[in-house]
Design a protein around this motif. Sequence first.
Motif, short mmCIF file in Angstrom:
data_model
loop_
_atom_site.label_atom_id
_atom_site.label_comp_id
_atom_site.label_asym_id
_atom_site.label_seq_id
_atom_site.Cartn_x
_atom_site.Cartn_y
_atom_site.Cartn_z
N GLN A 159 0.82 -1.21 0.00
CA GLN A 159 0.00 0.00 0.00
C GLN A 159 0.86 1.27 0.00
OE1 GLN A 159 -2.77 -1.03 -1.03
NE2 GLN A 159 -4.25 -0.73 0.61
N SER A 160 1.96 1.23 -0.74
CA SER A 160 2.84 2.40 -0.81
C SER A 160 3.27 2.62 -2.25
CB SER A 160 4.09 2.18 0.05
OG SER A 160 4.89 1.13 -0.48
N TYR A 161 3.81 3.79 -2.53
CA TYR A 161 4.24 4.10 -3.89
C TYR A 161 5.29 3.11 -4.38
CZ TYR A 161 6.60 6.41 -7.77
OH TYR A 161 7.16 6.67 -8.99
N ASP A 162 6.29 2.83 -3.53
CA ASP A 162 7.36 1.92 -3.94
C ASP A 162 6.82 0.53 -4.28
OD1 ASP A 162 9.39 3.75 -3.75
OD2 ASP A 162 9.97 3.20 -1.71
N ALA A 163 5.82 0.08 -3.54
CA ALA A 163 5.26 -1.25 -3.78
C ALA A 163 4.40 -1.28 -5.04
CB ALA A 163 4.43 -1.70 -2.58
N LYS A 164 3.73 -0.19 -5.32
CA LYS A 164 2.74 -0.18 -6.41
C LYS A 164 3.24 0.38 -7.73
CE LYS A 164 -1.46 0.23 -3.58
NZ LYS A 164 -2.69 1.04 -3.35
N VAL A 165 4.41 0.99 -7.74
CA VAL A 165 4.82 1.74 -8.93
C VAL A 165 4.87 0.86 -10.18
CG1 VAL A 165 7.30 1.44 -8.41
CG2 VAL A 165 6.53 3.32 -9.88
N HIS A 166 5.37 -0.35 -10.07
CA HIS A 166 5.49 -1.20 -11.25
C HIS A 166 4.12 -1.55 -11.82
CE1 HIS A 166 6.03 -4.92 -13.59
NE2 HIS A 166 7.23 -4.45 -13.86
N SER A 167 3.21 -2.04 -10.96
CA SER A 167 1.89 -2.43 -11.44
C SER A 167 1.06 -1.23 -11.88
CB SER A 167 1.13 -3.21 -10.36
OG SER A 167 0.96 -2.43 -9.21
N ASN A 168 1.19 -0.09 -11.19
CA ASN A 168 0.45 1.11 -11.59
C ASN A 168 0.83 1.55 -12.99
OD1 ASN A 168 -0.96 1.23 -9.21
ND2 ASN A 168 0.29 2.84 -8.28
N MET A 169 2.12 1.53 -13.27
CA MET A 169 2.58 1.93 -14.60
C MET A 169 2.08 0.95 -15.66
SD MET A 169 4.46 4.71 -14.31
CE MET A 169 5.75 4.81 -15.52
N PHE A 170 2.04 -0.33 -15.31
CA PHE A 170 1.58 -1.34 -16.27
C PHE A 170 0.10 -1.17 -16.58
CE2 PHE A 170 -0.24 -5.68 -16.84
CZ PHE A 170 0.26 -5.92 -18.11
N PHE A 171 -0.73 -1.06 -15.54
CA PHE A 171 -2.17 -0.99 -15.76
C PHE A 171 -2.61 0.35 -16.36
CE2 PHE A 171 -2.32 -4.54 -12.66
CZ PHE A 171 -3.00 -5.43 -13.46
N LYS A 172 -1.81 1.39 -16.16
CA LYS A 172 -2.12 2.67 -16.78
C LYS A 172 -1.50 2.78 -18.17
CE LYS A 172 -2.64 5.15 -12.41
NZ LYS A 172 -2.10 6.21 -11.50
N HIS A 173 -0.86 1.69 -18.61
CA HIS A 173 -0.27 1.61 -19.95
C HIS A 173 0.84 2.64 -20.17
CE1 HIS A 173 -3.53 -1.13 -20.82
NE2 HIS A 173 -4.41 -0.21 -20.49
N PHE A 174 1.55 2.97 -19.07
CA PHE A 174 2.72 3.82 -19.21
C PHE A 174 3.96 3.00 -19.52
CE2 PHE A 174 0.57 6.95 -16.10
CZ PHE A 174 -0.10 7.56 -17.15
N TYR A 175 3.94 1.73 -19.13
CA TYR A 175 5.06 0.85 -19.44
C TYR A 175 4.96 0.39 -20.88
CZ TYR A 175 7.31 -0.17 -14.94
OH TYR A 175 8.03 -0.11 -13.79
N ASP A 176 6.12 0.25 -21.53
CA ASP A 176 6.14 -0.38 -22.84
C ASP A 176 5.86 -1.86 -22.66
OD1 ASP A 176 6.72 1.84 -24.31
OD2 ASP A 176 8.89 1.60 -24.18
N VAL A 177 4.92 -2.39 -23.43
CA VAL A 177 4.76 -3.82 -23.53
C VAL A 177 5.47 -4.28 -24.79
CG1 VAL A 177 2.60 -3.85 -22.25
CG2 VAL A 177 2.55 -3.65 -24.73
N ARG A 178 5.58 -5.56 -24.94
CA ARG A 178 6.28 -6.11 -26.09
C ARG A 178 5.64 -5.60 -27.39
NH1 ARG A 178 9.72 -10.64 -26.07
NH2 ARG A 178 10.22 -11.30 -28.20
N PRO A 179 6.42 -5.23 -28.39
CA PRO A 179 5.85 -4.70 -29.64
C PRO A 179 4.78 -5.60 -30.25
CG PRO A 179 8.21 -4.30 -29.62
CD PRO A 179 7.91 -5.11 -28.39
N SER A 180 4.95 -6.90 -30.16
CA SER A 180 3.96 -7.82 -30.73
C SER A 180 2.63 -7.74 -30.01
CB SER A 180 4.49 -9.26 -30.69
OG SER A 180 4.76 -9.66 -29.36
N CYS A 181 2.63 -7.26 -28.76
CA CYS A 181 1.38 -7.18 -28.00
C CYS A 181 0.43 -6.13 -28.57
CB CYS A 181 1.67 -6.85 -26.53
SG CYS A 181 2.63 -8.11 -25.66
N TYR A 182 0.98 -5.10 -29.19
CA TYR A 182 0.13 -4.05 -29.75
C TYR A 182 -0.66 -4.55 -30.96
CZ TYR A 182 2.80 -0.83 -26.83
OH TYR A 182 3.38 -0.19 -25.76
N GLN A 183 -0.16 -5.61 -31.58
CA GLN A 183 -0.84 -6.19 -32.74
C GLN A 183 -1.03 -7.69 -32.51
OE1 GLN A 183 0.78 -4.81 -36.61
NE2 GLN A 183 2.12 -3.48 -35.44
N CYS A 184 -1.50 -8.04 -31.32
CA CYS A 184 -1.60 -9.45 -30.93
C CYS A 184 -2.53 -10.22 -31.87
CB CYS A 184 -2.08 -9.57 -29.49
SG CYS A 184 -2.25 -11.28 -28.93
#
Length: 347
Positions: A235-260
């Motif tokens: 329940q802290s920024y350090d704990a959630k930063v990775h998943s927050n970025m992923f679910f908000k689509h700020f993280y790059d996903v694999r290029p093939s995922c954009y055209q799955c």
Amino acid sequence: MIDNREKHKCCGCTACYSICPQNAIKMEFDEEGFLYPVVNKKNCKHCGLCEKVCPYTVLTKEENCSTCVAIQNKNDNRRNISTAGGAFSLIADYILQHNGIVYAVGYSEMVVCHKKCTEQDQLRELCGSKYVQSTLNETFKEIKTHLKIGKFVLFVGTPCQAHGLKRYIGESPNLIIIDLLCLGTSSPGLFSKWIDYLNQKYDSKVSYVRFRDKSYGYAVPNIRVQFSNGKIIEQSYDAKVHSNMFFKHFYDVRPSCYQCVYREKPRVSDFTIGDCVNIGQFNKTMDDNKGTTRMWIHTERGMQIFKELTFQMRVTSIINTCNNICGGATKFRYLLIEGNSLMIQSV
């Protein structure tokens, strides 16, 4: 020769790496932290097996008919450590009870990877979502070896990994596949940098990350990070930063995922599983804030296993609401649960 392939066509499934008879292909990280096949041209004999096995080159167009239900594992301990309703552990337990082997995602020194499980007490680590593309290493080769000697094998992975494995193995009555509803695979390289950051800041090595810890209930996703010195952050920024970025689509996903090309077509798996956050719309008595799995059953073999396990689960009928699960050509069914009987209704 599968070399210099456009990145949007490569999901990193390792099928080409696994099938190469000359061991001329290695999986290497690119600048974004994703694994891609790299060919040693001196060793390559141009046999073409890598091209033939690539799931991107052969996409089945056959219709299939999938049954859709929502389930909860009656074993509260299994359900509690699962992301949703504990469907994976139900099927994994079944495979292990039949002297089989389970391959699913865990950690090896905080590297997200597929691991082999032969005992029920090993399942705990493999339960729960990791939200990082797993490193498969020799998984496909090991599965083929186990199948040759008649072992039952359960493989759990993303739709693209499932396609890669099926292309590599072919048809096998002893191979059971579960694929996952997938938002895309985030970079192992970025995950590693986050782990390094936590290791340095908290002066202790991260020993485990549970991305969907249920300490505060299923409706409040909690990230729980455990360190080797016993410290826990949540329940802290350090704990959630990775998943927050992923679910908000700020993280790059694999290029093939954009055209799955694997999620909007008939599945090659026996089961597809994912969250059923709207279970209250179908069965209010099951809406207990402890997690429910939406499960699609794609094959007769999958249905047979499902029926054998129904006494270990709470099941309710749902009409599929995810059009991307298998594509427009797929016919969907759902189960009508009346007493102890299962009736299939087409939609």
